[in-house]
Write a protein that holds these residues in place. Structure first.
Motif, PDB file in Angstrom:
ATOM      1  N   LEU A  42      17.045   5.796   3.266  1.00  0.00           N
ATOM      2  CA  LEU A  42      15.803   4.979   3.177  1.00  0.00           C
ATOM      3  C   LEU A  42      14.661   5.689   3.100  1.00  0.00           C
ATOM      4  CD1 LEU A  42      17.421   3.255   6.427  1.00  0.00           C
ATOM      5  CD2 LEU A  42      17.391   2.383   4.151  1.00  0.00           C
ATOM      6  N   GLN A  43      13.582   5.355   2.674  1.00  0.00           N
ATOM      7  CA  GLN A  43      12.250   6.147   2.522  1.00  0.00           C
ATOM      8  C   GLN A  43      11.324   5.385   3.568  1.00  0.00           C
ATOM      9  OE1 GLN A  43      11.514   8.538   0.344  1.00  0.00           O
ATOM     10  NE2 GLN A  43      13.310   8.782  -0.817  1.00  0.00           N
ATOM     11  N   GLY A  44      10.643   6.196   4.048  1.00  0.00           N
ATOM     12  CA  GLY A  44       9.461   5.301   5.181  1.00  0.00           C
ATOM     13  C   GLY A  44       8.405   6.047   5.361  1.00  0.00           C
ATOM     14  N   LYS A  45       7.473   5.519   6.068  1.00  0.00           N
ATOM     15  CA  LYS A  45       6.339   6.135   6.341  1.00  0.00           C
ATOM     16  C   LYS A  45       6.097   5.846   7.915  1.00  0.00           C
ATOM     17  CE  LYS A  45       3.858   6.546   1.740  1.00  0.00           C
ATOM     18  NZ  LYS A  45       2.216   6.324   1.468  1.00  0.00           N
ATOM     19  N   ILE A  46       5.251   6.757   8.647  1.00  0.00           N
ATOM     20  CA  ILE A  46       5.249   6.524  10.080  1.00  0.00           C
ATOM     21  C   ILE A  46       3.772   7.177  10.461  1.00  0.00           C
ATOM     22  CG2 ILE A  46       6.455   8.778  10.801  1.00  0.00           C
ATOM     23  CD1 ILE A  46       7.346   7.071  13.308  1.00  0.00           C
ATOM     24  N   ALA A  47       3.135   6.560  11.250  1.00  0.00           N
ATOM     25  CA  ALA A  47       1.678   7.216  11.543  1.00  0.00           C
ATOM     26  C   ALA A  47       1.454   7.096  13.222  1.00  0.00           C
ATOM     27  CB  ALA A  47       0.647   6.394  11.057  1.00  0.00           C
ATOM     28  N   GLY A  48       0.853   8.040  13.885  1.00  0.00           N
ATOM     29  CA  GLY A  48       0.389   7.990  15.154  1.00  0.00           C
ATOM     30  C   GLY A  48       1.720   7.519  16.192  1.00  0.00           C
ATOM     31  N   HIS A  49       1.354   6.548  16.896  1.00  0.00           N
ATOM     32  CA  HIS A  49       2.216   6.146  18.172  1.00  0.00           C
ATOM     33  C   HIS A  49       3.272   5.450  17.531  1.00  0.00           C
ATOM     34  CE1 HIS A  49       0.133   8.334  21.474  1.00  0.00           C
ATOM     35  NE2 HIS A  49      -1.034   8.016  20.779  1.00  0.00           N
ATOM     36  N   GLN A  50       3.276   5.186  16.486  1.00  0.00           N
ATOM     37  CA  GLN A  50       4.159   4.135  15.608  1.00  0.00           C
ATOM     38  C   GLN A  50       5.590   4.408  15.963  1.00  0.00           C
ATOM     39  OE1 GLN A  50       4.200   3.504  11.591  1.00  0.00           O
ATOM     40  NE2 GLN A  50       4.693   1.566  11.517  1.00  0.00           N
ATOM     41  N   THR A  51       6.625   3.666  16.291  1.00  0.00           N
ATOM     42  CA  THR A  51       7.907   3.776  16.459  1.00  0.00           C
ATOM     43  C   THR A  51       8.646   2.739  15.537  1.00  0.00           C
ATOM     44  OG1 THR A  51       7.710   4.393  18.849  1.00  0.00           O
ATOM     45  CG2 THR A  51       9.802   3.522  18.201  1.00  0.00           C
ATOM     46  N   LEU A  52       9.759   3.468  14.960  1.00  0.00           N
ATOM     47  CA  LEU A  52      10.401   2.559  13.807  1.00  0.00           C
ATOM     48  C   LEU A  52      11.890   2.399  14.413  1.00  0.00           C
ATOM     49  CD1 LEU A  52       8.881   4.332  10.546  1.00  0.00           C
ATOM     50  CD2 LEU A  52       8.234   1.947  11.965  1.00  0.00           C
ATOM     51  N   ASP A  53      12.477   1.152  14.210  1.00  0.00           N
ATOM     52  CA  ASP A  53      14.002   1.116  14.576  1.00  0.00           C
ATOM     53  C   ASP A  53      14.735   0.860  13.339  1.00  0.00           C
ATOM     54  OD1 ASP A  53      13.709   2.314  17.448  1.00  0.00           O
ATOM     55  OD2 ASP A  53      14.503   0.096  18.303  1.00  0.00           O
ATOM     56  N   TYR A  54      15.794   1.554  13.151  1.00  0.00           N
ATOM     57  CA  TYR A  54      16.600   1.031  11.856  1.00  0.00           C
ATOM     58  C   TYR A  54      17.862   0.841  12.688  1.00  0.00           C
ATOM     59  CZ  TYR A  54      13.222   3.038   8.829  1.00  0.00           C
ATOM     60  OH  TYR A  54      11.915   3.333   8.078  1.00  0.00           O
ATOM     61  N   VAL A  55      18.406  -0.517  12.483  1.00  0.00           N
ATOM     62  CA  VAL A  55      19.564  -1.005  13.161  1.00  0.00           C
ATOM     63  C   VAL A  55      20.774  -1.048  12.097  1.00  0.00           C
ATOM     64  CG1 VAL A  55      20.016  -2.960  14.554  1.00  0.00           C
ATOM     65  CG2 VAL A  55      17.975  -2.356  14.726  1.00  0.00           C
TER      66      VAL A  55
END
Length: 134
Positions: A42-55
């Motif tokens: 999986l490719q993704g982007k994240i910025a700052g305080h962002q939180t990403l959950d991959y379930v």
């Protein structure tokens, strides 16, 4: 005294709401393996305080491997089903998890940033390789 008690009760009544709002700020993406496969990139982007959950769903005693590549300030944790207590904490253990899963259910791979990247709004790209095996 009565005013202090009412003020304390009002403050406590907002605690569950704050926790729910924090959870709502987490972007969730379901991980689906292609038919006949047991891994995904999986490719993704994240910025700052962002939180990403991959379930993803997994069963007890299966093995899971997760590898993260990207900026050195991007990390991931592995959270077991129905728990906020991580079984792997990337900021202290590194960018690779390999282990036998303790329970059946929905696992979350939580991607986040720390340090200067967490304070910046600049997006950082990352790649997450996830595999499950018996």
């Amino acid at each position: 005294m009565k005013r202090a008690l009412i003020a304390a009760a009002l403050c406590l009544s907002f605690l569950p709401l704050s926790a729910a709002m924090a959870e709502d700020g987490i972007k969730v993406q379901q991980v689906q393996f292609k038919k006949g496969e047991s891994n995904a990139s999986l490719q993704g982007k994240i910025a700052g305080h962002q939180t990403l959950d991959y379930v993803l769903s997994a069963k007890a005693d299966q093995s899971m491997v997760v590898n993260l590549t990207g900026k050195s300030s991007t990390y991931f944790n592995v959270l077991p089903p129905k728990s906020e207590e991580a079984i792997f904490i990337g900021s202290t253990l590194g960018n690779r998890y390999e282990g036998k899963l303790p329970a059946s259910g929905q696992y979350r791979i939580r991607v986040y940033q720390m340090g200067a990247a967490e304070q910046s709004s600049t997006p950082h790209s990352f790649k997450l390789d996830i595999g499950i095996s018996n």
